[in-house]
Design a protein around this motif. Sequence first.
Motif, mmCIF file in Angstrom:
data_model
loop_
_atom_site.group_PDB
_atom_site.id
_atom_site.type_symbol
_atom_site.label_atom_id
_atom_site.label_comp_id
_atom_site.label_asym_id
_atom_site.label_seq_id
_atom_site.Cartn_x
_atom_site.Cartn_y
_atom_site.Cartn_z
ATOM 1 N N ASP A 180 -39.444 130.435 -37.430
ATOM 2 C CA ASP A 180 -40.804 129.926 -37.564
ATOM 3 C C ASP A 180 -40.815 128.399 -37.526
ATOM 4 O OD1 ASP A 180 -43.657 129.934 -38.268
ATOM 5 O OD2 ASP A 180 -42.986 129.307 -40.255
ATOM 6 N N GLU A 181 -39.955 127.790 -38.319
ATOM 7 C CA GLU A 181 -39.891 126.324 -38.340
ATOM 8 C C GLU A 181 -39.412 125.770 -36.999
ATOM 9 O OE1 GLU A 181 -41.135 124.673 -40.639
ATOM 10 O OE2 GLU A 181 -41.062 125.867 -42.465
ATOM 11 N N LEU A 182 -38.453 126.451 -36.385
ATOM 12 C CA LEU A 182 -37.931 126.012 -35.089
ATOM 13 C C LEU A 182 -39.032 125.963 -34.042
ATOM 14 C CD1 LEU A 182 -35.854 125.492 -32.839
ATOM 15 C CD2 LEU A 182 -35.370 127.967 -32.848
ATOM 16 N N PHE A 183 -39.787 127.053 -33.888
ATOM 17 C CA PHE A 183 -40.783 127.101 -32.823
ATOM 18 C C PHE A 183 -42.003 126.252 -33.144
ATOM 19 C CE2 PHE A 183 -38.294 130.795 -31.478
ATOM 20 C CZ PHE A 183 -38.204 130.525 -30.118
ATOM 21 N N GLU A 184 -42.305 126.069 -34.413
ATOM 22 C CA GLU A 184 -43.393 125.143 -34.739
ATOM 23 C C GLU A 184 -43.008 123.723 -34.345
ATOM 24 O OE1 GLU A 184 -46.531 123.924 -38.198
ATOM 25 O OE2 GLU A 184 -45.358 125.743 -38.354
ATOM 26 N N ALA A 185 -41.765 123.334 -34.653
ATOM 27 C CA ALA A 185 -41.306 121.996 -34.274
ATOM 28 C C ALA A 185 -41.297 121.833 -32.759
ATOM 29 C CB ALA A 185 -39.909 121.745 -34.842
ATOM 30 N N LEU A 186 -40.826 122.857 -32.052
ATOM 31 C CA LEU A 186 -40.817 122.789 -30.584
ATOM 32 C C LEU A 186 -42.227 122.597 -30.032
ATOM 33 C CD1 LEU A 186 -38.251 125.559 -29.568
ATOM 34 C CD2 LEU A 186 -38.119 123.121 -28.997
ATOM 35 N N THR A 187 -43.188 123.315 -30.592
ATOM 36 C CA THR A 187 -44.575 123.203 -30.140
ATOM 37 C C THR A 187 -45.119 121.805 -30.391
ATOM 38 O OG1 THR A 187 -44.938 125.555 -30.588
ATOM 39 C CG2 THR A 187 -46.887 124.169 -30.367
ATOM 40 N N LEU A 188 -44.824 121.244 -31.557
ATOM 41 C CA LEU A 188 -45.319 119.907 -31.891
ATOM 42 C C LEU A 188 -44.718 118.838 -30.971
ATOM 43 C CD1 LEU A 188 -45.235 120.122 -35.787
ATOM 44 C CD2 LEU A 188 -47.274 120.030 -34.344
ATOM 45 N N VAL A 189 -43.441 118.991 -30.645
ATOM 46 C CA VAL A 189 -42.806 118.029 -29.737
ATOM 47 C C VAL A 189 -43.320 118.226 -28.313
ATOM 48 C CG1 VAL A 189 -40.631 117.220 -28.759
ATOM 49 C CG2 VAL A 189 -40.744 117.846 -31.180
ATOM 50 N N GLN A 190 -43.422 119.479 -27.876
ATOM 51 C CA GLN A 190 -43.898 119.764 -26.524
ATOM 52 C C GLN A 190 -45.297 119.208 -26.288
ATOM 53 O OE1 GLN A 190 -45.481 123.619 -25.664
ATOM 54 N NE2 GLN A 190 -44.265 123.846 -23.799
ATOM 55 N N THR A 191 -46.149 119.287 -27.295
ATOM 56 C CA THR A 191 -47.538 118.832 -27.164
ATOM 57 C C THR A 191 -47.716 117.371 -27.589
ATOM 58 O OG1 THR A 191 -48.023 119.733 -29.369
ATOM 59 C CG2 THR A 191 -48.487 121.143 -27.473
ATOM 60 N N HIS A 192 -46.577 116.691 -27.825
ATOM 61 C CA HIS A 192 -46.575 115.257 -28.169
ATOM 62 C C HIS A 192 -47.315 114.952 -29.470
ATOM 63 C CE1 HIS A 192 -44.792 114.400 -24.275
ATOM 64 N NE2 HIS A 192 -45.741 115.137 -23.706
ATOM 65 N N LYS A 193 -47.376 115.928 -30.366
ATOM 66 C CA LYS A 193 -47.887 115.645 -31.700
ATOM 67 C C LYS A 193 -46.877 114.821 -32.487
ATOM 68 C CE LYS A 193 -51.774 117.890 -31.316
ATOM 69 N NZ LYS A 193 -53.077 117.184 -31.318
ATOM 70 N N ALA A 220 -38.250 130.621 -16.441
ATOM 71 C CA ALA A 220 -38.214 131.191 -15.086
ATOM 72 C C ALA A 220 -39.569 131.729 -14.669
ATOM 73 C CB ALA A 220 -37.165 132.294 -15.017
ATOM 74 N N GLN A 221 -40.344 132.210 -15.616
ATOM 75 C CA GLN A 221 -41.691 132.706 -15.325
ATOM 76 C C GLN A 221 -42.756 131.621 -15.489
ATOM 77 O OE1 GLN A 221 -42.623 136.355 -17.380
ATOM 78 N NE2 GLN A 221 -40.631 137.263 -16.946
ATOM 79 N N ALA A 222 -42.303 130.377 -15.578
ATOM 80 C CA ALA A 222 -43.198 129.207 -15.651
ATOM 81 C C ALA A 222 -44.118 129.244 -16.875
ATOM 82 C CB ALA A 222 -44.019 129.081 -14.372
ATOM 83 N N LYS A 223 -43.651 129.872 -17.946
ATOM 84 C CA LYS A 223 -44.418 129.848 -19.194
ATOM 85 C C LYS A 223 -44.231 128.517 -19.921
ATOM 86 C CE LYS A 223 -45.819 134.186 -18.816
ATOM 87 N NZ LYS A 223 -45.203 134.529 -17.525
ATOM 88 N N ILE A 224 -43.112 127.848 -19.623
ATOM 89 C CA ILE A 224 -42.872 126.475 -20.053
ATOM 90 C C ILE A 224 -42.308 125.734 -18.849
ATOM 91 C CG2 ILE A 224 -42.448 127.082 -22.474
ATOM 92 C CD1 ILE A 224 -39.429 126.782 -21.903
ATOM 93 N N SER A 225 -42.275 124.430 -18.921
ATOM 94 C CA SER A 225 -41.712 123.654 -17.812
ATOM 95 C C SER A 225 -40.208 123.522 -17.982
ATOM 96 C CB SER A 225 -42.349 122.258 -17.766
ATOM 97 O OG SER A 225 -41.944 121.489 -18.886
ATOM 98 N N ALA A 226 -39.536 123.215 -16.903
ATOM 99 C CA ALA A 226 -38.082 123.033 -16.960
ATOM 100 C C ALA A 226 -37.713 121.913 -17.920
ATOM 101 C CB ALA A 226 -37.539 122.744 -15.569
ATOM 102 N N ALA A 227 -38.544 120.886 -17.996
ATOM 103 C CA ALA A 227 -38.268 119.758 -18.894
ATOM 104 C C ALA A 227 -38.299 120.169 -20.358
ATOM 105 C CB ALA A 227 -39.279 118.642 -18.641
ATOM 106 N N ASP A 228 -39.051 121.208 -20.677
ATOM 107 C CA ASP A 228 -39.133 121.656 -22.069
ATOM 108 C C ASP A 228 -37.797 122.173 -22.589
ATOM 109 O OD1 ASP A 228 -41.829 121.037 -22.301
ATOM 110 O OD2 ASP A 228 -42.484 123.018 -21.639
#
Length: 264
Positions: A180-193, A220-228
């Motif tokens: 939970d903490e991992l993916f919340e942090a990933l989301t915040l970084v991905q969205t530049h929060k 691979a299914q383009a749900k996120i970008s390669a840079a993510d």
Amino acid sequence: MPSPEDRTGPTRGVRQRGPIQMRGDRAERTTTDQRLLDTRGPTDWVHTDPWRVLRIQAEFVEGFGALADVPRAVTVFGSARTPHEHAEYTAGREIGAALAKAGYAVITGGGPGIMEAANQGACDAEGFSIGLGIELPFEQRLNDWVDLGINFRYFFARKTMFVKYSQAFVCLPGGFGTLDELFEALTLVQTHKITRFPIILVGTEFWGGLVEWIRTTVAAQAKISAADLELLHVTDSVEDVVAIIEKSQRGLDESALIGTEDAW
């Protein structure tokens, strides 16, 4: 047009409760002060949403006040179920010590297992050990290696403290709470929060399958970008953990310096 005094029906029995206006049968017959001072009454009100807002506010105030002077810090996550004799406990302790020696306070969820290991490691290195606990349906107290501890009622208040006062997240093997903490942090970084915030997964064998699934299915299914994919760092090395964080901090310090020069 009739004045409010001339009108009947809906305007009758209007009362103010602070900024709130009530009329008719909804108008309370006593004042807030009277209800506070005149009688004990039922206790159901402490479980209502308006009262919860005050509790939430109090948690943020308490957390911000307690952590305001904390130096640069890194949060370490991992399973509360990891026993002392496990190699992952040893790794958590080593990481806590290495971070403390590098000048970082160590923040954990304050519980047992990996959290205790990181707190103990920080104390081993005479560093600053912080635990942010959470109220759970089963008994769990802050571990004995916490120098500064805060217990929260609400997960979202606690999560805010983890992010606000950390320069990085280090995730050792763990369960749903760690994920939970991992993916919340990933989301915040991905969205530049939050920016320049490394997220480090320690344990290539444990995390490898998840990272591979993110790469071969989600990306691979383009749900996120390669840079993510570059937002995650995976390692088995304590030295790598510190080096990744230090590199990120150097970049942050250089950006701040450039911003200061631009201002002049």
